[in-house]
Enzyme design. Structure first.
Site, PDB file in Angstrom:
ATOM      1  N   ASN A  13       0.831  -1.214   0.000  1.00 12.68           N
ATOM      2  CA  ASN A  13       0.000   0.000   0.000  1.00 12.68           C
ATOM      3  C   ASN A  13       0.861   1.259   0.000  1.00 12.68           C
ATOM      4  O   ASN A  13       0.587   2.212  -0.743  1.00 12.68           O
ATOM      5  CB  ASN A  13      -0.907   0.036   1.241  1.00 12.68           C
ATOM      6  CG  ASN A  13      -1.988  -1.025   1.206  1.00 12.68           C
ATOM      7  OD1 ASN A  13      -2.278  -1.586   0.165  1.00 12.68           O
ATOM      8  ND2 ASN A  13      -2.574  -1.308   2.361  1.00 12.68           N
ATOM      9  N   GLY A  72      -3.945   4.440   7.735  1.00 13.09           N
ATOM     10  CA  GLY A  72      -2.600   4.608   8.283  1.00 13.09           C
ATOM     11  C   GLY A  72      -1.527   4.496   7.193  1.00 13.09           C
ATOM     12  O   GLY A  72      -0.551   5.253   7.186  1.00 13.09           O
ATOM     13  N   ASP A  73      -1.715   3.555   6.259  1.00 13.00           N
ATOM     14  CA  ASP A  73      -0.754   3.398   5.160  1.00 13.00           C
ATOM     15  C   ASP A  73      -0.792   4.621   4.235  1.00 13.00           C
ATOM     16  O   ASP A  73       0.247   5.091   3.771  1.00 13.00           O
ATOM     17  CB  ASP A  73      -1.082   2.153   4.331  1.00 13.00           C
ATOM     18  CG  ASP A  73      -0.939   0.869   5.130  1.00 13.00           C
ATOM     19  OD1 ASP A  73      -0.181   0.872   6.122  1.00 13.00           O
ATOM     20  OD2 ASP A  73      -1.589  -0.122   4.761  1.00 13.00           O
ATOM     21  N   ALA A  74      -1.993   5.115   3.977  1.00 13.85           N
ATOM     22  CA  ALA A  74      -2.120   6.299   3.113  1.00 13.85           C
ATOM     23  C   ALA A  74      -1.465   7.500   3.786  1.00 13.85           C
ATOM     24  O   ALA A  74      -0.784   8.300   3.141  1.00 13.85           O
ATOM     25  CB  ALA A  74      -3.596   6.580   2.821  1.00 13.85           C
ATOM     26  N   ALA A 122       2.277   7.132   3.367  1.00 11.10           N
ATOM     27  CA  ALA A 122       2.696   7.430   1.987  1.00 11.10           C
ATOM     28  C   ALA A 122       2.705   8.942   1.756  1.00 11.10           C
ATOM     29  O   ALA A 122       3.656   9.490   1.194  1.00 11.10           O
ATOM     30  CB  ALA A 122       1.763   6.732   0.993  1.00 11.10           C
TER      31      ALA A 122
END
Ligand code: ADP
Length: 303
Positions: free
Chosen positions: A41, A238-240, A243
């Site tokens: 992700n 959280g991944d976004a 990033a």
């Protein structure tokens, strides 16, 4: 160039009207499949935001693994370093979601658990500016963090649920930036001498859900409230966030010219971009969100 290491999943999202009761049956309204897993992700998010990324991880020798690899490549991520472990199934996550956003999740450990640094080509890491570590075996995380440090690449670590597991100490201490949510920050403070709320020697980005995020450094903090959204599903937010934060930070020589800056004022933009990406991710059910600067700017402009 960023190396993002850790979990690679194949996600199947099943939309239903109502979640099934035990022994019951529910009709499937719609079925979606996509790549997922934290490392994948973040790698895809960074490419969406104009960067270059390589993903390190492991998939099985099955159809889901082939789909995950193909999807990474078509998203523009270099999957050339992903190990294929024919002895394990690909890590798959099934999410069943009803009309009101209530979820049931089913997952296996699969090939993610067998990912080890042993088979990796060191040159890729040597050519990287940054290494982002997500959940994986502690020895793998430690080996990669050490190799990145030796190669002069900066490091970030998002330990997720296993944050209080002391086996991750080496990766933790080798990271310039730590990503945690507020519960993980408290768990880490209770389990170790690293207090994410008052870090002594690193940058900590603490994700606060609808309240946005706060960045803590040894020299102070900066916080921004979250953007106003109607969240459908916060999986992948959280991944976004990671990033967006990394994409914004890594293009600022002020921040990353010499390790990661400890001046909290430098993190105004990364935290805003992270919050905007996190907010966008909550608006859809899939863990993998299409991020783009246009979408991020729209979100930042609207609020
Ligand atoms: P995690 O998923 O890692 O537990 P969060 O739930 O805090 O982390 O979500 C990560 C980020 O996504 C937050 O820091 C915030 O920027 C954004 N976010 C999450 N939920 C919301 C929400 N309801 N409204 C606005 N932004 C959100």
């Amino acid at each position: 160039k960023v190396v993002s290491a850790g979990h690679i999943n194949w996600d199947v999202t099943i939309h239903v009207d109502r979640l099934p009761e035990p022994d019951g049956e529910t009709r499937i309204d719609r079925l979606e499949q996509s790549g997922g897993g934290s490392a994948a992700n973040v790698a895809v998010g960074l490419v969406d935001l104009g960067g270059q990324s390589v993903v390190y991880g492991s998939v099985g020798g099955d159809e889901s693994g082939a789909l995950a690899l193909r999807e990474l490549a078509s998203a523009g991520v270099d999957p050339g370093q992903v190990l294929v472990d024919a002895a394990e199934p690909t890590s798959v996550k099934y999410v069943i979601v009803d009309g009101g956003g209530e979820l049931l999740m089913l997952a296996n450990d699969g090939a993610n658990e067998s990912f080890s640094a042993a088979g990796l080509d060191r040159d890729t890491l040597a050519a990287a500016d940054h290494l982002h570590l997500t959940g994986q075996q502690p020895e793998t995380a430690a080996a990669l963090a050490t190799a990145a440090a030796e190669a002069g690449a900066t490091r970030s670590f998002d330990p997720g649920r296993r944050v209080a597991d002391r086996e991750f100490d080496a990766a933790l201490h080798a990271s310039d930036v730590l990503f945690v949510n507020d519960r993980e920050a408290d768990a880490l403070a209770a389990a170790t001498d690293v207090d994410p709320w008052e870090p002594e020697d690193r940058v900590v980005a603490i994700k606060l859900g609808d309240e946005g995020a706060t960045v803590r450094t040894p020299h102070g903090s900066v916080s921004h409230p979250g953007f106003d959204v109607d969240p459908v599903d916060t999986t992948g937010a959280g991944d976004a966030f990671a990033a967006g934060f990394l994409a914004a930070a890594l293009r600022e020589p002020e921040i990353t010219g010499d390790g990661f800056s400890h001046d909290p004022r430098d993190y105004q933009v990364p935290i805003l971009v992270g919050n905007a990406c996190g907010a966008v991710a909550t608006e859809s059910v899939t863990a993998r969100t299409d991020l783009s600067w246009d979408r991020v700017r729209d979100r930042m402009g609207e609020s």
